[in-house]
Design an enzyme around this catalytic site. Structure first.
Site: not given
Ligand code: MOS
Length: 726
Positions: A239, A469-470, A513, A611, A680, A682-683
């Site tokens: 996404g 989302i993967g 997560a 992983k 977090g 992810g970013e």
């Molecule tokens: Mo992220 S840009 O909050 O999917």
């Protein structure tokens, strides 16, 4: 109850539990659900950037076999619309479409065709003639539209101390402007939806990051009760922000389904994903840095100019990283927007931090060079354990450790301060570093656990409306259940992505997560607690969950739980931190360059699964490399359409670009962040990459490239900074 000998619980590097479904094609994405009697919709896009539709001729299309309906503003259902111009957009916003004859940007939906087959709908869409009264002067150039800049509704200006005083006190000042271009999200799975109506109720299989917000948005847009909307997103093929909210195709499909009385499938094509599913806007970031000779920062200022659409407001908070990352008494952050005839931008891949860190961390490098100071020492000198913008401590902050440990692993000591002296044949070699930070906004999350006795075993099912989302949400939630129920992952089933399940914040903003797993933890803990309580068993007494069910004479048992930010969480600034180290080799004559290797260090609390966490960081690094090397959406300067409309023109890094990467996680458990100590991830990966590459390119060549992407043609033309020997 945590079981230390559990090899599938939290912290173990297990394979993805959903992996086998994916590789066998059994994981169902939005357009793969079987829905009886479904028909197909194809969106039609405007071919002007600004103006009005004067007339529409759909007669040829309507004569075609299979065509069921042509919908335009003339016959579209009246939807709830924004009550003011420039309404701020968020993940629960209403999403009206086809409500007037006005065109605000090139590619805006002006109609939709519904037909029995996908091919019929596509063909028919091409035969519909729109006549426009075109305004030949659309606002599409940021540089030429400065006069139209305004201060956005969302309060994002910030100041502490006095920036002028801070700059006056400085021995050295860096004042530079960075540009990042329009970029597009481009997840592998196209945006898609299958929508149907049944007795006034909407069912939508839709590729969404947050099913709860999607249901709210649909219910508001159509003015129907939220309980009558169900959104399912069982698997989402990426996404990156573009699926955080409901995009217009979802509304078009729901409207079309109502009008033709059949389920409607609508897929956004790859070219349409440039015009209809959000974008990262062009950001022009002016940085001013002031420092004393010894490296003490005296001033930091970050002024961003970018654009939004003529009807909706989205502002990427580029400056937010600058107000919190370093210890500096005088700080100024502003954001200004220009309404332009380009679709509304939206959150993309660490909105704010990815672009803001590029500007800040390059400007820090420029200052370090001016001071002839090592850029790591310069950052460490200005470290702070307090978030000065909020006047509160960080829950945990290992930025300095990330820099030090990364430097060690990377071999930073071999870096030459002077550019253009480290060579190998025709190659100029450079080392670059950047700090990384990303807010970790843990949010309230609910879950249900269903236990079922099966002989001497217990099988558990966890239900929550979280999405995968993967990222591996299925896996980490299963590991959480394994951990807190004391059973192997093989006995856990996880069901996600259905708005009928207990509510979570969905996937976005690096909150997934921590939120999901703490919600699942709470449900499991409640189950155990209740089962023990019923039999007067002390909480600390270790009794297996199967025995608990037996002692309760139960075959099945259900419990719910929820977790939410604590008072301690709210009293702290909760961020993940990191650092990225990069070595580039630049060909002296052609300016072709290669990322030779990268070392990335992250401190993001407890790592649930090394992983999947590794996968998250590799993804982030690849996106960051995309920002630096290749990604940009080009706009046609007169008409406002995008020239880049496919992966042939919109370039992303390939494996060869990302050859040699080491990912390191520092051991950390942040118990202020939440009970499981998770932050977090992810970013985090993306935020440090572009600056580390640009800084390495400077170290190699003596050239400062301040406009992304850094293409060889830009690099070859760029001047060598004054005072550097060729
Ligand atoms: Mo992220 S840009 O909050 O999917």
């Amino acid at each position: 109850m945590q079981n230390k000998s559990n090899t599938t619980g939290v912290g173990n590097a297990i394979d993805r539990v959903e992996g086998h479904l994916k590789v066998r094609g059994k994981a169902k994405y939005a357009s793969e659900f079987t829905v009886a009697k479904k028909v197909y919709a194809q969106g039609i896009n405007s071919t002007i950037a600004k103006g009005e539709i004067v007339s529409i001729d759909a007669s040829e299309a309507e004569k075609l076999p299979g065509v069921l309906k042509v919908i335009t503003f003339k016959n579209a259902e009246k939807l709830k619309t924004h009550d003011k111009e420039m309404a701020p957009i968020d993940t629960t916003s209403i999403a009206p479409v086809l409500q007037s004859n006005k065109v605000h940007y090139y590619g805006e939906y002006v109609g939709v065709v519904v037909a029995e087959t996908f091919e019929q709908a596509q063909y028919a869409a091409r035969l519909i003639k729109f006549n426009y009264k075109e305004d030949k002067k659309p606002t599409i150039n940021l540089d030429k539209s400065r006069g139209k800049a305004y201060k956005p509704t969302e309060k994002s200006d910030y100041a502490r101390g006095n920036i002028k005083t801070g700059l006056a006190e400085a021995d050295e000042v860096v004042e530079v402007t960075y540009n990042t271009p329009i970029e597009h999200h481009h997840p592998m799975e196209l945006h898609a939806v299958i929508a149907s109506w049944d007795n006034g109720k909407v069912m939508a299989y839709s590729s969404q990051q947050i099913v709860e917000d999607a249901a709210i948005s649909i219910s508001d847009t159509f003015q129907i009760p939220k309980k009558d909307v169900r959104v399912v997103a069982a698997f989402v093929g990426g996404g990156f922000g573009s699926k955080l909210n409901v995009e217009r195709h979802v509304i078009l499909a729901i409207m079309a389904a109502k009008m033709v009385g059949k389920p409607v499938q609508m897929t956004v094509t790859r070219p349409q994903m440039f015009t209809n599913t959000g974008l990262r806007q062009h950001n022009e970031q002016k940085m001013r840095v002031g420092a004393k000779k010894d490296g003490t920062l005296t001033a930091l200022s970050h002024e961003t100019l970018s654009h939004t659409s003529p009807t909706l407001e989205y502002q990427e908070p580029c400056g937010m990283v600058t107000k919190m990352l370093y210890k500096v008494p005088n700080n100024l952050v502003t954001h200004r927007l220009i309404p332009m005839n380009i679709q509304t931008p939206f959150a993309m891949r660490a909105p704010g931090e990815a672009t803001g860190s590029f500007a800040l961390e390059c400007a820090m490098d420029e200052m370090a060079w001016k001071l002839k100071m090592d850029p790591i020492d310069f950052r460490i000198k200005n470290d702070t354990q307090t978030d000065l913008s909020e006047n509160r401590p960080f829950s945990s902050r290992l930025l300095v450790e990330c820099l030090r440990i990364g430097a060690e692993k990377f071999g930073w000591k071999d870096r030459k301060m002077q550019p253009r002296v480290h060579k190998n044949g025709n190659w100029l070699i450079g080392y670059g570093v950047s700090g990384a930070s990303r807010q970790s906004p843990y949010q309230k999350s609910h879950a249900k656990v269903i236990l079922a006795l099966d002989g001497d075993k217990v099988n558990a099912t966890i239900q929550m409306d979280a999405t995968d989302i993967g990222t591996g949400s299925y896996t980490i939630v299963a590991q959480t259940a394994s951990e807190y129920l004391g059973i192997p992952v093989a006995q856990v089933t996880v069901e996600l992505g259905d708005s009928n399940f207990p509510v979570t914040p969905g996937s976005g903003g690096s909150w997934g997560a921590a939120s999901y797993c703490n919600g699942a933890r709470a449900a499991c803990e409640n189950a155990i607690k209740t089962l023990k309580g019923n039999r007067n068993i002390k909480e600390e007494e270790e009794v297996g969950v199967a025995d608990l069910l037996k002692q309760n004479q139960l075959k099945t048992f259900e419990a719910e739980g929820s977790a939410e930010p604590s008072a301690a969480f709210k009293a702290h600034s909760v961020f993940s931190f990191g650092a990225n180290f990069c070595e580039v080799w630049v060909d002296k004559d052609t300016a072709m360059y290669r990322i030779k290797r990268m070392v990335n260090v992250g401190a993001a609390g407890k790592i649930l699964n090394p992983k999947t966490a590794y996968g998250q960081i590799i993804g982030g690094l690849t996106m960051g490399a995309g920002m630096a090397l290749a990604e940009q959406t080009r706009i046609e300067p007169n008409f406002g359409n995008f020239i880049t409309r496919s992966f042939a023109d919109y370039h992303v890094p390939v494996n060869l670009d990302m050859a040699n990467i080491a990912v390191v996680f520092l051991p950390e458990e942040d118990k202020i962040a939440n009970k499981m100590g998770v932050k977090g991830i992810g970013e985090l990966g993306i935020t440090s990459v572009a600056a580390s590459i640009a800084n390495a390119i400077f170290n190699a060549t003596g050239k400062r490239l301040r406009d992304l992407p850094i293409t060889p043609e830009k690099l070859i033309e760029a001047p060598i900074e004054p005072g550097i020997n060729v």
